[in-house]
Design an enzyme around this catalytic site. Structure first.
Site, mmCIF file in Angstrom:
data_model
loop_
_atom_site.group_PDB
_atom_site.id
_atom_site.type_symbol
_atom_site.label_atom_id
_atom_site.label_comp_id
_atom_site.label_asym_id
_atom_site.label_seq_id
_atom_site.Cartn_x
_atom_site.Cartn_y
_atom_site.Cartn_z
ATOM 1 N N ASP A 220 50.669 68.298 10.481
ATOM 2 C CA ASP A 220 50.704 69.754 10.411
ATOM 3 C C ASP A 220 49.626 70.406 11.264
ATOM 4 O O ASP A 220 48.595 69.819 11.557
ATOM 5 C CB ASP A 220 50.524 70.205 8.943
ATOM 6 C CG ASP A 220 49.265 69.609 8.310
ATOM 7 O OD1 ASP A 220 48.979 68.424 8.581
ATOM 8 O OD2 ASP A 220 48.571 70.315 7.566
ATOM 9 N N GLU A 221 49.941 71.626 11.639
ATOM 10 C CA GLU A 221 48.964 72.574 12.163
ATOM 11 C C GLU A 221 48.099 72.083 13.322
ATOM 12 O O GLU A 221 46.883 72.295 13.310
ATOM 13 C CB GLU A 221 48.045 73.041 11.022
ATOM 14 C CG GLU A 221 48.775 73.795 9.938
ATOM 15 C CD GLU A 221 47.837 74.350 8.880
ATOM 16 O OE1 GLU A 221 47.866 75.553 8.649
ATOM 17 O OE2 GLU A 221 47.074 73.559 8.276
ATOM 18 N N TRP B 15 57.285 72.777 4.134
ATOM 19 C CA TRP B 15 56.281 73.624 3.477
ATOM 20 C C TRP B 15 56.233 75.033 4.053
ATOM 21 O O TRP B 15 55.924 75.978 3.348
ATOM 22 C CB TRP B 15 54.884 72.988 3.558
ATOM 23 C CG TRP B 15 54.238 73.004 4.929
ATOM 24 C CD1 TRP B 15 54.580 72.230 6.000
ATOM 25 C CD2 TRP B 15 53.157 73.835 5.367
ATOM 26 N NE1 TRP B 15 53.780 72.523 7.080
ATOM 27 C CE2 TRP B 15 52.887 73.503 6.717
ATOM 28 C CE3 TRP B 15 52.380 74.815 4.746
ATOM 29 C CZ2 TRP B 15 51.886 74.123 7.468
ATOM 30 C CZ3 TRP B 15 51.365 75.431 5.496
ATOM 31 C CH2 TRP B 15 51.129 75.087 6.839
ATOM 32 N N ASP C 203 46.032 82.014 -5.616
ATOM 33 C CA ASP C 203 45.559 82.541 -6.894
ATOM 34 C C ASP C 203 46.752 82.964 -7.757
ATOM 35 O O ASP C 203 47.884 83.055 -7.285
ATOM 36 C CB ASP C 203 44.530 83.648 -6.694
ATOM 37 C CG ASP C 203 45.115 84.872 -6.013
ATOM 38 O OD1 ASP C 203 46.302 85.166 -6.238
ATOM 39 O OD2 ASP C 203 44.386 85.529 -5.249
#
Ligand code: ACM
EC number: 3.2.1.52
Length: 569
Positions: free
Chosen positions: A361-362, A443, A473
């Site tokens: 990823d990334e 994802w 959160d």
């Protein structure tokens, strides 16, 4: 286990308000439950004996039988929870009529054909002996034994989970009436991912998570062991990966670019012996560990450890203390492939899993590779016009390395070559380049990526960020939203060559410095994901889930889990 006839107990029960049926408190919610509501309560007040048998004949031939191994493990679990003495070889297995109580485990081929390897049925069998009851557990395979006992454990009083409880004084009521539970999972892949690269928690914390995963019938622990912020697995050929890469001078705290720091070093790694121990601990509880060695991006800790290997074009001078980094391995350097191959050689000796996660990823193409002479030259030679193609070249080679080592590759959906992040990777059509035995971990990006991958024949695990990221959160992803996650993609068809294997939920730990915070981020959302992974879609119901959570909350209290209380008030 037997009917209680004691007058005191009957009198006590008469004054209690009606209870939720214990069998209806189980999480994940079982597929089918029936209760003989006219029946009497059932207690497990004697030390149960466990038998693995077909009809009246024991099929135990030795402790190497997978049935015996699984039954022994399950028996140990039950003994420990109920505070009964654990006999040296687990509990006694027997052929004869029971003198006390008996839990009879029987292979059931019909159940396997109908519902797969993990299916089980628990029935209270009153026929077996006049005075004593028996639990008859039918199992599709040895894999179903441990999950069946997790159901039993959730029906017993929460003291089962409290090491400090007076177990001898606990009345081990199993159910208010005889019952049958038939249960099986919706998905074969029910994963929890733990990032220990950003913060290291250690073996006790991991085993505690494994225990709760097993209780929730989750079966894959995806262990993110390497990243920019740390390398957590001993590799004997490259000791600096942990002596250098396993330590960082300080840690950014709070959030990205907060400018605030913990003001102390952070370090930790697992020795290979510790890894073997944890892998075995998980296997005993029906959990496969899939390690993730993240390449070519998220590799700053490796690069800081071995600058002499020229793993990257932009060497970091130390393990970064901030988490947002632009460091990726150099895909033009043959030494990189040698390094990855060496690392994987050691990794596969530790993890028997047929699948190894390589991240993928990334890679920030604009900052990691763009303008680098080695990359530009390489692209020219290969005729590539997009940086995504360079990553595809790298991933293909790693997939081939793994194939030669007898394992399959799994990676985040960037392994398919999409420029998900607007990082200048381009939109090259790289479909079909990575072997379809690879598992795509979806994802981020359009769901059409997943649909196309299914059409192309890849198996997929759905871990889409908004629903399954446990680092988010509770405002962004409250429990209700986590519970509402539907892993099936719109437009998915049963005849697509690729399959949706199941669901993953991910605990990224950049901002999770300790175990209390880990608990808070994980629970109760992990419980919701466990139910989504196991329970049939039509059996899911949020109001019912919250009701069942009352019992699970007591279990978490007993286990000392510091869950987010506001989510399940
Ligand atoms: C990811 O969150 N980078 C897979």
């Amino acid at each position: 286990m037997k009917f209680h006839t004691s007058a005191t107990i009957l009198a006590t029960l008469a004054f209690l308000p009606p209870l939720t049926w214990a069998q209806e408190q189980v999480i994940p919610r079982p597929a089918e439950i029936s209760v003989d509501k006219d029946g009497e309560p059932i207690y497990m007040d004697r030390q149960p004996e466990i038998r693995v048998a077909t009809g009246n004949r024991s099929i135990i031939t030795g402790t190497s039988s997978p049935y015996v191994k699984a039954a022994t493990q399950a028996a140990r679990f039950l003994a420990e929870g109920m505070g009964k003495p654990a006999l040296p070889l687990g509990w006694r297995f027997r052929d004869s009529q029971p003198a006390g109580t008996l839990i009879d485990i029987q292979p059931d081929e019909e159940l396997r054909k109908q519902h797969g390897d993990e299916a089980y049925r628990i029935a209270v069998d009153t026929k077996y002996a006049a005075a004593d009851l028996m639990l008859r557990i039918s199992v599709a395979s040895p894999k179903a034994i441990y999950p069946a006992f997790q159901t039993i454990a959730q029906m017993l009083p929460p003291a089962f989970f409290d090491p400090k409880a007076d177990k001898n004084a606990t009345e081990w009521k199993l159910a208010d009436a005889p019952f049958t539970i038939t249960d099986y999972p919706r998905f074969a892949w029910r994963a929890f991912m733990l990032d220990e690269a950003r913060h290291f928690y250690g073996a006790d914390a991991v085993k505690r998570i494994i225990d709760t995963m097993a209780l929730l019938k989750m079966n894959i622990l995806h262990w993110h062991l390497t990243d920019h912020g740390g390398w957590r697995i001993e590799i004997k050929k490259y000791p600096k990966l942990t002596s250098v890469g396993g330590k960082r001078r300080d840690t950014e705290i709070g959030t990205w670019r907060s400018g605030k720091y913990a003001g102390k070093p952070h370090e930790g790694h697992y020795t290979q012996d510790q890894i073997r121990d944890i892998v075995a601990y998980a296997a005993d509880r029906g959990i496969t560990i899939i390690p993730e060695i993240d390449v070519p991006g998220h590799a700053a800790a490796a690069c800081a450890s071995y600058p002499e290997l020229k793993l990257t074009l932009k060497q970091p001078t130390e393990v970064p203390v901030t988490f947002a980094q632009d460091v990726a391995l150099d895909p033009t350097n043959e030494r990189v492939y040698e390094f990855v191959s060496d690392v994987l050689d050691e990794v596969i000796t530790l993890f028997p899993s047929p699948i190894i996660h390589i991240g993928g990823d990334e890679v920030r193409f604009n900052t990691c590779w763009k303008g680098e002479p080695a990359i530009e030259k390489f692209m020219k030679e290969k005729g590539y016009t997009q940086y995504a193609e360079v990553q595809m070249y790298f991933t293909q080679r790693i997939a081939e390395l793994l194939r030669q080592k007898g394992r399959r590759l799994m990676g985040w959906n960037e392994i398919l070559g999409h420029d998900n992040h607007g990082d200048g990777g381009g939109t090259a059509d790289t479909r079909g380049k990575i072997d379809t035995s690879s598992v795509v971990h979806y994802w981020y990006g359009k769901p059409s990526i997943a649909i196309q991958a299914l059409k192309d024949g890849y198996n997929i695990v759905n871990s889409v960020t908004d629903y399954t990221y446990l680092d988010f959160d509770y405002k962004r992803t409250p429990l209700s939203k986590a519970y509402s996650f539907e892993p099936a993609f719109k437009g998915m068809a049963p005849d697509m060559p690729g399959k949706l294997l199941g669901i993953g939920c991910q605990m990224w730990t950049e901002w999770v410095p300790d175990r209390d915070r880990l608990d808070y981020q994980m629970y109760p959302r992990v419980i919701a994901h466990a139910e989504t992974g196991w329970t049939q879609k039509e059996r899911k119901n949020y109001a019912g889930f919250l009701k069942r959570m009352e019992n699970f909350r007591a279990i978490m209290d007993a286990k000392g889990i510091r869950y987010a209380k506001d989510e399940i008030k």
